[in-house]
Write an enzyme that holds these catalytic residues in place. Sequence first.
Site, PDB file in Angstrom:
ATOM      1  CE  LYS A  34      -7.276  -6.321   5.240  1.00  0.00           C
ATOM      2  NZ  LYS A  34      -6.114  -6.108   6.122  1.00  0.00           N
ATOM      3  CE  LYS A  74      -7.996 -11.679   8.327  1.00  0.00           C
ATOM      4  NZ  LYS A  74      -7.536 -11.901   7.042  1.00  0.00           N
TER       5      LYS A  74
HETATM    6  N1  CTP Z   1       3.866  -1.559   5.371  1.00  0.00           N
HETATM    7  C1  CTP Z   1       5.204  -1.480   4.947  1.00  0.00           C
HETATM    8  N2  CTP Z   1       5.972  -2.607   4.921  1.00  0.00           N
HETATM    9  C2  CTP Z   1       5.448  -3.797   5.301  1.00  0.00           C
HETATM   10  C3  CTP Z   1       4.106  -3.902   5.744  1.00  0.00           C
HETATM   11  C4  CTP Z   1       3.334  -2.743   5.773  1.00  0.00           C
HETATM   12  O1  CTP Z   1       5.679  -0.409   4.576  1.00  0.00           O
HETATM   13  N3  CTP Z   1       6.241  -4.871   5.230  1.00  0.00           N
HETATM   14  C5  CTP Z   1       3.043  -0.341   5.358  1.00  0.00           C
HETATM   15  C6  CTP Z   1       1.866  -0.439   4.397  1.00  0.00           C
HETATM   16  O2  CTP Z   1       2.292  -0.157   3.075  1.00  0.00           O
HETATM   17  C7  CTP Z   1       0.947   0.625   4.963  1.00  0.00           C
HETATM   18  C8  CTP Z   1       1.225   0.568   6.480  1.00  0.00           C
HETATM   19  O3  CTP Z   1       2.467  -0.128   6.632  1.00  0.00           O
HETATM   20  O4  CTP Z   1       1.304   1.897   4.466  1.00  0.00           O
HETATM   21  C9  CTP Z   1       0.123  -0.153   7.235  1.00  0.00           C
HETATM   22  O5  CTP Z   1      -0.054  -1.408   6.604  1.00  0.00           O
HETATM   23  P1  CTP Z   1      -1.039  -2.543   7.070  1.00  0.00           P
HETATM   24  O6  CTP Z   1      -1.897  -2.957   5.939  1.00  0.00           O
HETATM   25  O7  CTP Z   1      -1.695  -2.152   8.337  1.00  0.00           O
HETATM   26  O8  CTP Z   1       0.010  -3.727   7.415  1.00  0.00           O
HETATM   27  P2  CTP Z   1       0.330  -5.102   6.692  1.00  0.00           P
HETATM   28  O9  CTP Z   1       1.412  -5.755   7.464  1.00  0.00           O
HETATM   29  O10 CTP Z   1       0.552  -4.890   5.221  1.00  0.00           O
HETATM   30  O11 CTP Z   1      -1.034  -5.881   6.947  1.00  0.00           O
HETATM   31  P3  CTP Z   1      -1.759  -7.041   6.099  1.00  0.00           P
HETATM   32  O12 CTP Z   1      -0.813  -8.183   6.007  1.00  0.00           O
HETATM   33  O13 CTP Z   1      -2.985  -7.362   6.924  1.00  0.00           O
HETATM   34  O14 CTP Z   1      -2.107  -6.427   4.756  1.00  0.00           O
END
Ligand code: CTP
Length: 129
Positions: A45, A47
């Site tokens: 990403k 970042k």
């Molecule tokens: N996850 C989930 N429900 C959400 C957000 C995340 O079930 N609303 C799950 C993702 O599918 C993954 C795990 O949590 O299996 C870790 O996800 P991660 O990518 O670290 O979190 P996100 O909040 O999706 O981060 P970003 O917005 O940076 O993609």
Amino acid sequence: MRRVITFGTFDLFHVGHLRILERSKQKGDYLIVGISTDALNYSKKQKNPIYSQEERMDIINALKVVDEVFFEESLELKGEYIKKYNADVLVMGDDWAGRFDMFKELCEVVYLPRTPSVSTTEIIEIIKK
Ligand code: CTP
């Protein structure tokens, strides 16, 4: 004993993270979580996460449902991690649906629905505004 493995960045820990870890644990008896390193996040990403990899690991490791944590250094090593940690089940969020089907020869592969309306990216956007 059924060993479950899952992966993620888990930056700015939120309830969607908690729910997927709770539901992952329900797929077996022992939950192993691969925390993506800062370097891996940077390479994907351009970042860094807000919390360092050590902080993210300490938070995940403190959860009652989590039995073991390790750093995921590379996306290409998922199969190696599955073997190294003797996982019977790989759980991924359904934003990855179908993308890990090649590991079905190593273990069961389960995609769980994401918790609606919460993500690390969205939290950062809300705080910025
Ligand atoms: N996850 C989930 N429900 C959400 C957000 C995340 O079930 N609303 C799950 C993702 O599918 C993954 C795990 O949590 O299996 C870790 O996800 P991660 O990518 O670290 O979190 P996100 O909040 O999706 O981060 P970003 O917005 O940076 O993609």
